[in-house]
Enzyme design. Sequence first.
Site, short mmCIF file in Angstrom:
data_model
loop_
_atom_site.label_atom_id
_atom_site.label_comp_id
_atom_site.label_asym_id
_atom_site.label_seq_id
_atom_site.Cartn_x
_atom_site.Cartn_y
_atom_site.Cartn_z
N TYR A 9 30.87 -27.38 6.35
CA TYR A 9 30.98 -28.84 6.38
C TYR A 9 31.12 -29.44 5.00
O TYR A 9 30.39 -29.08 4.07
CB TYR A 9 29.74 -29.45 7.03
CG TYR A 9 29.60 -29.20 8.50
CD1 TYR A 9 30.65 -29.46 9.38
CD2 TYR A 9 28.40 -28.74 9.02
CE1 TYR A 9 30.50 -29.24 10.74
CE2 TYR A 9 28.24 -28.52 10.38
CZ TYR A 9 29.29 -28.78 11.24
OH TYR A 9 29.14 -28.56 12.57
N ARG A 54 -11.89 -20.27 1.99
CA ARG A 54 -10.90 -20.66 3.01
C ARG A 54 -9.47 -20.35 2.57
O ARG A 54 -8.65 -21.25 2.44
CB ARG A 54 -10.99 -22.17 3.29
CG ARG A 54 -12.31 -22.73 3.71
CD ARG A 54 -12.14 -24.19 4.17
NE ARG A 54 -11.42 -25.02 3.24
CZ ARG A 54 -11.98 -25.76 2.27
NH1 ARG A 54 -13.29 -25.80 2.14
NH2 ARG A 54 -11.23 -26.47 1.45
N CYS A 113 24.38 -25.09 7.97
CA CYS A 113 24.57 -25.89 9.19
C CYS A 113 23.32 -25.77 10.06
O CYS A 113 22.37 -25.08 9.70
CB CYS A 113 25.79 -25.39 9.96
SG CYS A 113 27.26 -25.20 8.91
N MET A 114 23.33 -26.40 11.20
CA MET A 114 22.16 -26.33 12.08
C MET A 114 21.89 -24.88 12.51
O MET A 114 20.73 -24.47 12.62
CB MET A 114 22.36 -27.20 13.32
CG MET A 114 21.14 -27.20 14.23
SD MET A 114 21.35 -28.13 15.75
CE MET A 114 21.37 -29.80 15.14
N ASP A 115 22.96 -24.11 12.71
CA ASP A 115 22.81 -22.80 13.35
C ASP A 115 23.36 -21.64 12.54
O ASP A 115 23.23 -20.49 12.95
CB ASP A 115 23.55 -22.81 14.70
CG ASP A 115 23.30 -24.10 15.43
OD1 ASP A 115 22.18 -24.28 15.90
OD2 ASP A 115 24.22 -24.96 15.48
N LYS A 125 -3.63 -22.45 10.38
CA LYS A 125 -2.94 -23.69 10.80
C LYS A 125 -1.42 -23.50 10.69
O LYS A 125 -0.95 -22.53 10.08
CB LYS A 125 -3.40 -24.83 9.90
CG LYS A 125 -2.97 -24.66 8.44
CD LYS A 125 -3.61 -25.67 7.52
CE LYS A 125 -3.16 -25.43 6.07
NZ LYS A 125 -3.88 -26.30 5.13
N HIS A 176 -11.96 -30.02 -0.80
CA HIS A 176 -10.68 -29.32 -0.98
C HIS A 176 -10.11 -29.63 -2.37
O HIS A 176 -10.23 -30.75 -2.84
CB HIS A 176 -9.72 -29.77 0.12
CG HIS A 176 -8.47 -28.95 0.26
ND1 HIS A 176 -8.48 -27.56 0.28
CD2 HIS A 176 -7.17 -29.30 0.43
CE1 HIS A 176 -7.24 -27.12 0.45
NE2 HIS A 176 -6.43 -28.15 0.53
N ARG A 183 -7.48 -37.47 -0.22
CA ARG A 183 -6.78 -37.27 1.06
C ARG A 183 -7.87 -37.27 2.12
O ARG A 183 -8.37 -38.33 2.47
CB ARG A 183 -5.98 -35.95 1.00
CG ARG A 183 -4.96 -35.81 2.09
CD ARG A 183 -4.23 -34.48 2.02
NE ARG A 183 -5.10 -33.34 2.32
CZ ARG A 183 -4.73 -32.07 2.30
NH1 ARG A 183 -3.49 -31.76 1.98
NH2 ARG A 183 -5.58 -31.11 2.59
#
Length: 372
Positions: free
Chosen positions: A261, A219, A308-310, A33, A163, A131
Site C-alpha cells: 500500500y 513481582r 498490511c492487516m494480514d 497479566k 510500583h 498512577r
Amino acid sequence: MWQAEVRVDLDAIRENVDRLRAGTSAELMAVVKGDGYGHGMVPAARAALDAGADWLGVCTLDEALTLRAAGIDVPVLAWLLAPGLPLHTGVTAGVDLGVASLPQLDEMLAASRTAGRPARLHLKIDTGLARGGATVADWPALLDAAAKAQADGLVEVVGVWSHFVYADLPGHPTTDRQVAVFHEGLAMVERAGLRPRYRHLANSAATLTRPDTHFDLVRPGLAVYGLSPVAGETYGLRPAMTARARVMLTKRVPAGAGVSYGHTYTTEREANLAVVPLGYADGVPRHASNCGPVQLGGVRRTISGRVCMDQFVLDCGDDPVAAGDVATLFGSGSDGEPTADDWAEAVGTINYEIVTRFGSTRVPRVYDGDRT
Ligand SMILES: *Cc1c(COP(=O)(O)O)cnc(C)c1O
C-alpha cells in the site's frame, strides 16, 4: 502444516523463574497479566508455578477468575479494578485485591458482606509513579479505615505495596526516593496498627538489580518470559517466544516496482519478493513498515513497504526464496534471528509491547517444553 505461529517455550519460562528465584530469598509472584505478556496466561502461569513461583499477579478481576477457573489455587493478586465490578466473585474465589482509595475500600467491604467472608487486601501507596496507589497525603486515612475494617472482621490486610517508575534505568535516583517513601509508608502502616504479612515493591528490573527492594515478595513479569527490562543486559534469561510464518507467495519483479500500500518502497533492481502472511491483525506493528527485521533463508532482511492487516512483503534481491520457506520475525536469537528487543528498537517501542501484541490473536500459539 502451519501458516503462521507463535511458539512459546515453557521450559524457558521455567528456567527464567528458577534464575529469578535463585537471586532472592523473598517469595515470587509471576506476573501473567496481558495474556501472560502474549505468551498465554494459563500455560505461562502453570510453567511459572512448576518452577516454584509462589504467587500470580494479574490486572483484572476477569484474569484472576480465569486462573481460578483453570484450577489454579495459589495466591493471586488483581490490582486494576474500576468501580462497579462484582468484586464478591473475587472474594469468594479467594483472589487478593489491590486497594488504593477509600471508595475502593468501601467496595471491598460491600464485597466482603456479599461473599460472607473477609476480602484479602493489598493496600497500595503511590511512591512516585503517580498512577495507581494512594498519595502519601491520603495514605493515613486509607490505613485507618482499613485497620478499622480489619478489626471489624470485614477485611484482612495481607499486603502493602507500590510500583517503580524506572524499569529501564537501575541507577536512577527516583528509585532511591521511591524506596525511601515506601519505608515512610511502612512506618505509617505500623502506626495504624497493621502488620501485613507481605510488603512488595520490586518488578523485574528491581528483582534483577536491587535486592534491597525485595522485601517479602517480588513481582517480576517481563523477566519470566526471558526478556530484559534493561537494554544491553540479558541477565542469563532466555526469551520464550518465537513468531514466524511461512512465505505464502514469491514472485520476480522488475526494478522500480512499487511494493505494498502507498508504494512506500520501490525495488532498486529486479528482485524476488516474498509475501509473508502476518500483519497488524496478528500483532505485527504497522510501524514496522520498511524497518521490521525478519530472518528468511538464513539472512536478516527488512520489511519492504507497508505492513498490511494480514501480510507484508520482503525484497529478497536475487536470493532464492520459495513459498513455504520459514520467515522468523523474532525469537531467542540463538539461530541468528531478530529478537523482540531488535523489533522494539526498530519500531520505537519496548520489548514488553512486541510480545504482548502477539497475545490472543488469530495466530495459533504452539507450546514447546513440558506442558503441565
Ligand atoms: C506489570 C507489573 C509488574 C511486572 O512488571 P515487569 O516490569 O514486567 O517485571 C509488577 N507490578 C505491577 C504493579 C505491574 O503492573
